[in-house]
Design a protein around this motif. Structure first.
Motif, PDB file in Angstrom:
ATOM      1  N   MET A   1     -70.557  -7.914  -1.846  1.00  9.60           N
ATOM      2  CA  MET A   1     -71.995  -7.778  -1.836  1.00  9.60           C
ATOM      3  C   MET A   1     -72.547  -8.827  -0.869  1.00  9.60           C
ATOM      4  N   ASP A   2     -73.608  -8.500  -0.176  1.00  5.64           N
ATOM      5  CA  ASP A   2     -74.132  -9.457   0.791  1.00  5.64           C
ATOM      6  C   ASP A   2     -75.042 -10.493   0.124  1.00  5.64           C
ATOM      7  N   ARG A   3     -75.301 -11.543   0.858  1.00  2.00           N
ATOM      8  CA  ARG A   3     -76.060 -12.691   0.357  1.00  2.00           C
ATOM      9  C   ARG A   3     -77.450 -12.284  -0.131  1.00  2.00           C
ATOM     10  N   GLU A   4     -78.124 -11.449   0.633  1.00  2.00           N
ATOM     11  CA  GLU A   4     -79.484 -11.051   0.282  1.00  2.00           C
ATOM     12  C   GLU A   4     -79.526 -10.285  -1.040  1.00  2.00           C
ATOM     13  N   LYS A   5     -78.574  -9.398  -1.258  1.00  2.00           N
ATOM     14  CA  LYS A   5     -78.519  -8.636  -2.509  1.00  2.00           C
ATOM     15  C   LYS A   5     -78.243  -9.569  -3.692  1.00  2.00           C
ATOM     16  N   LEU A   6     -77.347 -10.546  -3.504  1.00  2.00           N
ATOM     17  CA  LEU A   6     -77.073 -11.506  -4.570  1.00  2.00           C
ATOM     18  C   LEU A   6     -78.322 -12.325  -4.893  1.00  2.00           C
ATOM     19  N   LEU A   7     -79.073 -12.709  -3.873  1.00  2.00           N
ATOM     20  CA  LEU A   7     -80.323 -13.439  -4.112  1.00  2.00           C
ATOM     21  C   LEU A   7     -81.322 -12.584  -4.876  1.00  2.00           C
ATOM     22  N   GLN A   8     -81.400 -11.297  -4.555  1.00  2.00           N
ATOM     23  CA  GLN A   8     -82.302 -10.391  -5.280  1.00  2.00           C
ATOM     24  C   GLN A   8     -81.893 -10.277  -6.748  1.00  2.00           C
ATOM     25  N   LEU A   9     -80.602 -10.129  -7.006  1.00  2.00           N
ATOM     26  CA  LEU A   9     -80.124 -10.053  -8.393  1.00  2.00           C
ATOM     27  C   LEU A   9     -80.443 -11.340  -9.150  1.00  2.00           C
ATOM     28  N   LEU A  10     -80.205 -12.464  -8.508  1.00  4.27           N
ATOM     29  CA  LEU A  10     -80.484 -13.752  -9.130  1.00  4.27           C
ATOM     30  C   LEU A  10     -81.969 -13.889  -9.447  1.00  4.27           C
ATOM     31  N   ASN A  11     -82.810 -13.479  -8.539  1.00  5.06           N
ATOM     32  CA  ASN A  11     -84.249 -13.556  -8.757  1.00  5.06           C
ATOM     33  C   ASN A  11     -84.691 -12.681  -9.929  1.00  5.06           C
ATOM     34  N   SER A  12     -84.022 -11.568 -10.140  1.00  2.00           N
ATOM     35  CA  SER A  12     -84.434 -10.651 -11.208  1.00  2.00           C
ATOM     36  C   SER A  12     -84.112 -11.171 -12.604  1.00  2.00           C
ATOM     37  N   ILE A  13     -83.236 -12.174 -12.712  1.00  2.00           N
ATOM     38  CA  ILE A  13     -82.894 -12.701 -14.036  1.00  2.00           C
ATOM     39  C   ILE A  13     -83.520 -14.057 -14.313  1.00  2.00           C
ATOM     40  N   LYS A  14     -84.246 -14.599 -13.342  1.00  2.00           N
ATOM     41  CA  LYS A  14     -84.859 -15.906 -13.533  1.00  2.00           C
ATOM     42  C   LYS A  14     -86.192 -15.787 -14.268  1.00  2.00           C
ATOM     43  N   PRO A  15     -86.440 -16.677 -15.223  1.00  6.76           N
ATOM     44  CA  PRO A  15     -87.753 -16.679 -15.881  1.00  6.76           C
ATOM     45  C   PRO A  15     -88.780 -17.346 -14.972  1.00  6.76           C
ATOM     46  N   PRO A  16     -90.033 -17.178 -15.155  1.00  7.41           N
ATOM     47  CA  PRO A  16     -90.605 -16.133 -16.013  1.00  7.41           C
ATOM     48  C   PRO A  16     -90.743 -14.836 -15.232  1.00  7.41           C
ATOM     49  N   ARG A  17     -90.427 -13.763 -15.851  1.00  4.44           N
ATOM     50  CA  ARG A  17     -90.553 -12.432 -15.247  1.00  4.44           C
ATOM     51  C   ARG A  17     -91.500 -11.610 -16.107  1.00  4.44           C
ATOM     52  N   PRO A  18     -92.565 -11.134 -15.527  1.00  2.00           N
ATOM     53  CA  PRO A  18     -93.490 -10.316 -16.321  1.00  2.00           C
ATOM     54  C   PRO A  18     -92.842  -9.024 -16.813  1.00  2.00           C
ATOM     55  N   ASP A  19     -91.908  -8.521 -16.046  1.00  2.00           N
ATOM     56  CA  ASP A  19     -91.189  -7.312 -16.440  1.00  2.00           C
ATOM     57  C   ASP A  19     -89.819  -7.717 -16.973  1.00  2.00           C
ATOM     58  N   SER A  20     -89.825  -8.503 -18.037  1.00  2.00           N
ATOM     59  CA  SER A  20     -88.580  -9.084 -18.548  1.00  2.00           C
ATOM     60  C   SER A  20     -87.544  -8.016 -18.860  1.00  2.00           C
ATOM     61  N   LEU A  21     -86.315  -8.416 -18.712  1.00  2.00           N
ATOM     62  CA  LEU A  21     -85.187  -7.513 -18.914  1.00  2.00           C
ATOM     63  C   LEU A  21     -84.760  -7.514 -20.379  1.00  2.00           C
ATOM     64  N   SER A  22     -84.242  -6.389 -20.816  1.00  2.00           N
ATOM     65  CA  SER A  22     -83.626  -6.337 -22.140  1.00  2.00           C
ATOM     66  C   SER A  22     -82.317  -7.117 -22.072  1.00  2.00           C
ATOM     67  N   ASP A  23     -81.735  -7.391 -23.216  1.00  2.00           N
ATOM     68  CA  ASP A  23     -80.454  -8.105 -23.235  1.00  2.00           C
ATOM     69  C   ASP A  23     -79.387  -7.349 -22.452  1.00  2.00           C
ATOM     70  N   GLU A  24     -79.368  -6.026 -22.613  1.00  2.00           N
ATOM     71  CA  GLU A  24     -78.377  -5.211 -21.900  1.00  2.00           C
ATOM     72  C   GLU A  24     -78.618  -5.265 -20.393  1.00  2.00           C
ATOM     73  N   GLU A  25     -79.874  -5.203 -19.968  1.00  2.00           N
ATOM     74  CA  GLU A  25     -80.186  -5.265 -18.544  1.00  2.00           C
ATOM     75  C   GLU A  25     -79.839  -6.637 -17.966  1.00  2.00           C
ATOM     76  N   PHE A  26     -80.106  -7.687 -18.738  1.00  2.00           N
ATOM     77  CA  PHE A  26     -79.777  -9.040 -18.306  1.00  2.00           C
ATOM     78  C   PHE A  26     -78.268  -9.168 -18.095  1.00  2.00           C
ATOM     79  N   GLU A  27     -77.481  -8.749 -19.075  1.00  2.00           N
ATOM     80  CA  GLU A  27     -76.024  -8.826 -18.967  1.00  2.00           C
ATOM     81  C   GLU A  27     -75.498  -7.964 -17.825  1.00  2.00           C
ATOM     82  N   SER A  28     -76.083  -6.792 -17.657  1.00  2.00           N
ATOM     83  CA  SER A  28     -75.666  -5.902 -16.579  1.00  2.00           C
ATOM     84  C   SER A  28     -75.946  -6.529 -15.214  1.00  2.00           C
TER      85      SER A  28
END
Length: 70
Positions: A1-28
């Motif tokens: 996976m490229d660097r930019e995609k990894l940064l996007q994934l990392l950003n999606s799991i960082k708090p605070p997120r208004p569209d918070s992930l479920s536990d399953e989405e977080f683990e996935s």
């Protein structure tokens, strides 16, 4: 996976997120991040247990610099 995609994934799991992930989405998302790294096991440790204060970019760069797990 490229660097930019990894940064996007990392950003999606960082708090605070208004569209918070479920536990399953977080683990996935963590699983997807780790699977995109040369050493998924060490990447998971780096992501969840490393005590060094790292920026997102430093974390991704470290994860990508790890030797592949054989």
């Amino acid at each position: 996976m490229d660097r930019e995609k990894l940064l996007q994934l990392l950003n999606s799991i960082k708090p605070p997120r208004p569209d918070s992930l479920s536990d399953e989405e977080f683990e996935s998302t963590i699983d997807a991040f780790c699977a995109g790294c040369p050493d998924p096991i060490q990447a998971r440790w780096l992501l969840l247990d490393c005590l060094d204060p790292l920026s997102d970019e430093e974390l991704v760069d470290r994860a990508l610099a790890m030797p592949p797990r054989t």
